[in-house]
Scaffold this active site. Sequence first.
Site, PDB file in Angstrom:
ATOM      1  N   ALA A 379       5.040  -9.085  -0.098  1.00  6.05           N
ATOM      2  CA  ALA A 379       4.512  -9.838  -1.446  1.00  6.05           C
ATOM      3  C   ALA A 379       2.865  -9.269  -1.494  1.00  6.05           C
ATOM      4  O   ALA A 379       2.558  -9.363  -2.812  1.00  6.05           O
ATOM      5  CB  ALA A 379       4.296 -11.475  -0.899  1.00  6.05           C
ATOM      6  N   ALA A 380       2.530  -8.478  -0.460  1.00  6.89           N
ATOM      7  CA  ALA A 380       0.893  -8.363  -0.746  1.00  6.89           C
ATOM      8  C   ALA A 380       0.672  -7.272  -1.705  1.00  6.89           C
ATOM      9  O   ALA A 380       1.443  -6.319  -1.463  1.00  6.89           O
ATOM     10  CB  ALA A 380       0.223  -7.926   0.804  1.00  6.89           C
ATOM     11  N   PRO A 381      -0.330  -7.131  -2.334  1.00  7.68           N
ATOM     12  CA  PRO A 381      -1.448  -8.145  -2.619  1.00  7.68           C
ATOM     13  C   PRO A 381      -1.241  -9.551  -3.583  1.00  7.68           C
ATOM     14  O   PRO A 381      -1.928 -10.291  -3.722  1.00  7.68           O
ATOM     15  CB  PRO A 381      -2.615  -7.340  -3.160  1.00  7.68           C
ATOM     16  CG  PRO A 381      -1.794  -6.500  -4.198  1.00  7.68           C
ATOM     17  CD  PRO A 381      -0.556  -5.841  -3.283  1.00  7.68           C
ATOM     18  N   GLY A 383       0.624  -9.842  -6.687  1.00 10.67           N
ATOM     19  CA  GLY A 383       0.548  -9.897  -8.168  1.00 10.67           C
ATOM     20  C   GLY A 383       1.984 -10.522  -8.384  1.00 10.67           C
ATOM     21  O   GLY A 383       1.893 -11.235  -9.484  1.00 10.67           O
ATOM     22  N   LYS A 384       3.153 -10.189  -7.843  1.00  4.06           N
ATOM     23  CA  LYS A 384       4.387 -10.686  -8.245  1.00  4.06           C
ATOM     24  C   LYS A 384       4.523 -12.197  -7.742  1.00  4.06           C
ATOM     25  O   LYS A 384       5.073 -12.941  -8.585  1.00  4.06           O
ATOM     26  CB  LYS A 384       5.555  -9.852  -7.643  1.00  4.06           C
ATOM     27  CG  LYS A 384       5.428  -8.432  -8.451  1.00  4.06           C
ATOM     28  CD  LYS A 384       6.335  -7.552  -7.895  1.00  4.06           C
ATOM     29  CE  LYS A 384       6.159  -5.988  -8.376  1.00  4.06           C
ATOM     30  NZ  LYS A 384       4.781  -5.276  -7.630  1.00  4.06           N
ATOM     31  N   ASP A 429       8.017  -9.132   9.822  1.00  6.36           N
ATOM     32  CA  ASP A 429       8.790  -8.023   9.402  1.00  6.36           C
ATOM     33  C   ASP A 429       9.871  -8.427   8.848  1.00  6.36           C
ATOM     34  O   ASP A 429      10.701  -9.245   9.242  1.00  6.36           O
ATOM     35  CB  ASP A 429       9.343  -7.159  10.794  1.00  6.36           C
ATOM     36  CG  ASP A 429      10.102  -5.866  10.319  1.00  6.36           C
ATOM     37  OD1 ASP A 429      10.750  -5.802   9.110  1.00  6.36           O
ATOM     38  OD2 ASP A 429      10.029  -4.956  11.156  1.00  6.36           O
ATOM     39  N   CYS A 503       8.492   1.336  -6.802  1.00 12.52           N
ATOM     40  CA  CYS A 503       7.719   2.024  -7.915  1.00 12.52           C
ATOM     41  C   CYS A 503       7.823   3.343  -7.426  1.00 12.52           C
ATOM     42  O   CYS A 503       6.888   4.219  -7.424  1.00 12.52           O
ATOM     43  CB  CYS A 503       6.148   1.502  -7.784  1.00 12.52           C
ATOM     44  SG  CYS A 503       5.414   2.040  -6.152  1.00 12.52           S
TER      45      CYS A 503
HETATM   46  C1  LIG Z   1       5.035  -2.457  -2.918  1.00 13.59           C
HETATM   47  S1  LIG Z   1       4.098  -2.923  -1.803  1.00 13.59           S
HETATM   48  C2  LIG Z   1       4.232  -4.817  -2.431  1.00 13.59           C
HETATM   49  C3  LIG Z   1       3.639  -5.161  -3.689  1.00 13.59           C
HETATM   50  C4  LIG Z   1       3.639  -6.714  -4.088  1.00 13.59           C
HETATM   51  N1  LIG Z   1       4.973  -7.207  -4.309  1.00 13.59           N
HETATM   52  C5  LIG Z   1       2.844  -6.957  -5.301  1.00 13.59           C
HETATM   53  O1  LIG Z   1       3.355  -7.100  -6.221  1.00 13.59           O
HETATM   54  O2  LIG Z   1       1.630  -7.094  -5.184  1.00 13.59           O
HETATM   55  C6  LIG Z   1       5.113  -3.091  -0.546  1.00 13.59           C
HETATM   56  C7  LIG Z   1       4.644  -3.979   0.482  1.00 13.59           C
HETATM   57  O3  LIG Z   1       5.618  -4.111   1.554  1.00 13.59           O
HETATM   58  C8  LIG Z   1       4.923  -4.251   2.711  1.00 13.59           C
HETATM   59  N2  LIG Z   1       5.810  -4.080   3.842  1.00 13.59           N
HETATM   60  C9  LIG Z   1       6.214  -2.697   4.607  1.00 13.59           C
HETATM   61  N3  LIG Z   1       7.041  -2.968   5.285  1.00 13.59           N
HETATM   62  C10 LIG Z   1       7.387  -4.181   5.621  1.00 13.59           C
HETATM   63  C11 LIG Z   1       8.395  -5.069   6.115  1.00 13.59           C
HETATM   64  N4  LIG Z   1       9.305  -4.346   7.078  1.00 13.59           N
HETATM   65  N5  LIG Z   1       8.670  -6.261   6.131  1.00 13.59           N
HETATM   66  C12 LIG Z   1       7.596  -7.039   5.211  1.00 13.59           C
HETATM   67  N6  LIG Z   1       6.782  -6.175   4.463  1.00 13.59           N
HETATM   68  C13 LIG Z   1       6.723  -4.710   4.670  1.00 13.59           C
HETATM   69  C14 LIG Z   1       3.600  -3.520   2.789  1.00 13.59           C
HETATM   70  O4  LIG Z   1       2.718  -4.103   3.607  1.00 13.59           O
HETATM   71  C15 LIG Z   1       3.366  -3.616   1.327  1.00 13.59           C
HETATM   72  O5  LIG Z   1       2.461  -4.562   1.075  1.00 13.59           O
END
Ligand SMILES: C[S@@+](CC[C@H](N)C(=O)[O-])C[C@H]1O[C@@H](n2cnc3c(N)ncnc32)[C@H](O)[C@@H]1O
Length: 642
Positions: A379-381, A383-384, A429, A503
């Site tokens: 979810a970070a940061p 937006g969605k 995770d 993306c």
């Molecule tokens: C594309 S970004 C997400 C952007 C977010 N959905 C937004 O709209 O702001 C992908 C995210 O996946 C997280 N991530 C990577 N591996 C992960 C895992 N195994 N479990 C959960 N989150 C993970 C990363 O820290 C990163 O914040």
Amino acid sequence: MGSRRAKNKQKDPPSIEEFQARKDKKLKREREKSKKSIASDENNKVKKQKTDSRSKQKVNGARSKTKSKKASKEDKTSITEDSEDSALENSQTEEVEHRDDGLPEVDLEELSKAKKSLFDDDDDDQEDEDDELKDEFDLEQEYDYEEDADEQPVFSDEEGIDLEDLNAANMEELSRKLDEENAAEEQDAEKELTGADQLQPRADVLPTQEEEELMAQQAPDLTTIRTRMIEIVKVLEDFKNLGAEGRSRTDYTDRLLKDICEYFGYTPFLAEKLFNLFSPAEALEFFEANEISRPITIRTNTLKTRRRDLAQALVNRGVNLQPIGPWTKVGLQIFDSQVPIGATPEYLAGQYILQAASSFLPVVALDPQENERILDMAAAPGGKTTYISALMKNTGCVFANDANKARTKSLIANIHRLGCTNTIVCNYDAREFPKVIGGFDRILLDAPCSGTGVIGKDQSVKVSRTEKDFIQIPHLQKQLLLSAIDSVDSHSKSGGIIVYSTCSVAVEEDESVVDYALRKRPNVKLVETGLQIGKEGFTSFRGKKFHPSVKLTRRYYPHTYNVDGFFVAKFQKIGPSPHDDNQATPREKELAARQEALEEGIIHSDFSTFNDEEDKKYIQKSQKNSLLKKGINPKAAKSEKK
Ligand SMILES: C[S@@+](CC[C@H](N)C(=O)[O-])C[C@H]1O[C@@H](n2cnc3c(N)ncnc32)[C@H](O)[C@@H]1O
């Protein structure tokens, strides 16, 4: 390339000011024609200016297009007094030009009034909110032709025959004609510059061995490379007639790829991967579009305001904006601003978030409903997450998870700023779901990815991505997607939906992952995304066949929609599965996935390069970092353990 621009051009109804500007331009052209002898000097000047600006446009690509478009849109957004000032300034600048050309003056006061009337809508009735939001900038809807027929004095009587003829009823028709003229003019300019339509590829477009050697010793001549790329694309499009004797398609493609690497700065590996997604001509458009960033866009936070009100408030601060497109009711595109868009009082009050237009798409596909339980797995940061929360009107519950603790800080900050009160932040995770918690109505997996769709934003992707990335990242994505499927309640009354997005435009991260999930989880099926824009996903790619339903997934490219490259797939869970209560750890899941893949020969080399020794090194490093972050000396911790 002309077609790219035409495709990217957003067709919006013209504002009076745009219309006026176009009218003036036309009038000016006609006058210039009739006064050829006197105006020849002036004409040359204008031509030169045009050519200059076109050359610049070429260099800057769509960025300058946006700017010029912005300029033409400037007055359109001038809703209130402050903005009218700036609109007046613009109009005054135009006015000077008009005087120089002996063209009539515009009654600015009247013009401002008319402008205001265009956007005046006293109907604040909440019931009409949806319609208002949908149509709020639609001139056709906003402009009451009957009423405003009296407002004709906006256009000075001295404005010439054309303008005399102009009235509210024929404005649209005339405007369309002007639009067509403009588009044709733009295309001519484009052709003029590239000479693309006249450009007959030279018979010897491919360099000889000696030329190649010479080139290798010299600094690259970008103009020559660019011309050659266009020529090669032409040859490849009609190889039968244009291919030189003794040269194969591969000879041309190899040279083109080398030129792409040299001109745009990609590694050969990534250039080829991306090139293979398109026809040669479209590939060139894609690479070109990656040279510029996409327009700045914001999303209205409907928990706090309405788009109309936000637009007005921002316009008052000197922001030039317009709705992104008919497919979103909450997005605004920013053309320019006199204030930092990330620090306005409206921003600080959480009325909007800076968000790429493509980022809206997976949430629109997810279609969150009020009172549901939804998981945003990565979810970070935020937006969605915050968009989901807004669509749920702060009801139900959104679990916003991210594995990266540091990133959850910005997630939390956004959730607070935007006033989302139905959200729980967690830091797992995501492969641990549904062990952590399951039974969700809907899940969004906006997966970590290689970022090949956002090269315009992050040019480092051009050289940083390696073959290994396109093995490891899809591997993680597959695991995450299976966890997402297992964490959804197939009996959910309103949902049972999983949306997977990236993306990235790489097939390994998109269709391949979706296809893998369909095979591993027969209890899910792909459904329509419900998105109004987007290209169909591939059902086969370079010899790989995917399930026919993969066609329902959607692809987005910077050169087609002027949004970041993106991929969206929507699944419906149609029955419970033995995996629903899967209590396996991420490691166990990984091992099981490897085993399955090996047995089925599905992924071939996908897992082959994993190296336990190498993994060990990374695990140790991350454990050390984690201890350091907690203020614990790793060495001390080690000796304590002993
Ligand atoms: C594309 S970004 C997400 C952007 C977010 N959905 C937004 O709209 O702001 C992908 C995210 O996946 C997280 N991530 C990577 N591996 C992960 C895992 N195994 N479990 C959960 N989150 C993970 C990363 O820290 C990163 O914040």
